[in-house]
Scaffold this active site. Structure first.
Site, PDB file in Angstrom:
ATOM      1  N   PRO A 137     -59.036 -51.479  26.482  1.00 39.15           N
ATOM      2  CG  PRO A 137     -57.645 -50.170  25.130  1.00 39.15           C
ATOM      3  CD  PRO A 137     -58.999 -50.655  25.366  1.00 39.15           C
ATOM      4  CD  GLU A 138     -58.400 -53.844  32.561  1.00 41.03           C
ATOM      5  OE1 GLU A 138     -57.965 -53.818  33.805  1.00 41.03           O
ATOM      6  OE2 GLU A 138     -58.632 -55.093  32.268  1.00 41.03           O
ATOM      7  CE  LYS A 162     -61.625 -49.956  32.759  1.00 50.17           C
ATOM      8  NZ  LYS A 162     -62.616 -50.761  32.288  1.00 50.17           N
ATOM      9  NE  ARG A 168     -66.827 -58.254  32.657  1.00 45.09           N
ATOM     10  CZ  ARG A 168     -66.827 -56.795  32.677  1.00 45.09           C
ATOM     11  NH1 ARG A 168     -65.182 -56.457  32.892  1.00 45.09           N
ATOM     12  NH2 ARG A 168     -67.731 -56.144  32.375  1.00 45.09           N
TER      13      ARG A 168
END
Length: 293
Positions: free
Chosen positions: A2-3, A61, A267
Site C-alpha cells: 500500500p502507498e 506509507k 519491477r
C-alpha cells in the site's frame, strides 16, 4: 505494498473506530506478525493490555497507533496486512493474526495478513514518531513538508527521477503506482536524470505526485486484488482512473498512443512513448540509466 492513499484510508477508518478506547485483551494467534517485538507474543499481549489508544498517525506509507501514555504500536502492513473492525464474536476470517478487545464492548479490532510480511510491534516512546521510522522523510500531505527543500535535494541526486520518487527518505508515500501516474501527469520519462531537471520541472513532478495521491484518496485508494482493503473490508477503486499504470497497450488518455510497459528496478514502469519521451542517450534495460551512483 500500500502507498500513501491506501494507508491514509486505513488510518482514517481506525481514527474513527479506536481513538480513546481502552484495550482489555490482546490475542496473538500467530507469532510471525509480531516478530519485530523481540520479547515475544506473550509480552506484546501483556504490555498492550490496559492501555488506551490515541488517534492513529501516519508518515508516508508508515502507520502507527499511539497510546495516551506516550508509547505506540508500529504497524507494518507489508503486502497484505489489513486492519478489520468487527464484533468480537464474529467468525475469524482466514489469516487473522492478532485480535484486540476493548473495555467499552463492540466492535473489536483484528489484524489480518495473508502473506505475513507485515506485523505489529511495541514502540516505546513512539507516540509522536516511532524512532524506527524517524529516518523516513515527510510526505506531501504533512503540514511541515518543505517543497523547496525536497526539490533542492531531488535535483542534487545523481540518479533518475523515478528512483528518486521511490526514495522514502526524500519524499515519503510514493510507490510504483503513483510514481508512474505522477510522471505521466508531468510528461516526464522515468529515466530522466535528476541533475538535468530544472527547478520548475522538479516542482511539477512532486506536485503531480501529491495531486494524484489526493485524487486516489478520494476514491479510497487503489485496489487490484483483495489484499488491500479498508477497515470494513471494502476495496478502493481509483484503479479505474489510472492513466498509465497497469494499462499496457491501452490508449494514452491524453494523446491516444498505446501505453508501454518497461522493466525498471526489478519491477515495471508504464508510460506513454509520445507524452514521455526517452532522454537523450537512454538505452532500455541499461541499468546505468536507473541509478547513477
Amino acid at each position: 505494498m500500500p502507498e500513501l492513499p491506501e494507508v491514509e484510508v486505513v488510518r482514517r477508518g481506525l481514527a474513527n473506530s479506536i481513538t480513546g478506547r481502552q484495550i482489555v485483551q490482546v490475542r496473538v494467534l500467530h507469532a510471525r506478525p509480531v516478530r519485530r517485538h523481540l520479547t515475544g507474543p506473550e509480552d506484546l499481549e501483556r504490555q498492550a493490555t490496559g492501555r488506551t489508544f490515541a488517534e492513529p498517525r501516519r508518515r508516508g506509507k508508515y502507520l502507527w497507533l499511539p497510546f495516551t501514555d506516550g508509547d505506540a504500536i508500529l504497524a507494518h502492513l507489508g503486502m497484505s496486512g489489513q486492519f478489520r473492525v468487527v464484533d468480537t464474536d464474529a467468525p475469524l476470517v482466514p489469516n487473522t493474526r492478532i485480535t484486540f478487545s476493548f473495555a467499552d464492548g463492540e466492535p473489536g479490532l483484528r489484524f489480518v495478513d495473508q502473506r505475513m510480511f507485515g506485523g505489529l510491534s511495541l514502540s516505546p516512546g513512539g507516540a509522536e514518531l516511532p524512532p524506527e521510522i524517524a529516518h523516513i522523510g515527510r510526505d506531501p500531505f504533512d503540514p511541515e513538508f518543505d517543497l523547496a527543500d525536497a526539490v533542492s535535494r531531488l535535483r542534487r541526486r545523481n540518479t533518475v527521477v523515478k528512483r528518486a520518487l521511490l526514495d522514502q527518505q526524500l519524499v515519503s508515500g510514493i510507490g510504483n503506482i503513483y510514481a508512474d501516474e505522477a510522471l505521466w501527469a508531468a510528461r516526464m520519462h522515468y529515466a530522466r536524470p535528476t541533475r538535468t531537471m530544472s527547478r520548475t520541472q522538479a516542482v511539477g513532478v512532486i506536485t503531480a505526485a501529491a495531486d494524484v495521491m489526493r485524487s486516489a484518496l478520494e476514491y479510497g485508494g487503489t485496489s487490484f486484488d483483495a489484499l488491500y482493503v479498508n477497515i470494513n473490508g471494502s476495496s478502493g477503486y481509483f484503479d479505474r482512473s489510472l492513466a498509465v499504470y497497469g494499462r499496457e497497450r491501452e490508449p494514452c488518455p491524453r494523446c491516444g498512443t498505446p501505453i508501454r510497459r518497461e522493466p525498471f528496478m526489478n519491477r515495471s514502469s508504464y508510460r506513454c512513448p509520445r507524452c514521455q519521451r526517452a532522454p537523450r542517450g537512454f538505452v532500455k534495460r541499461d541499468a546505468r540509466a536507473f541509478g547513477m551512483g
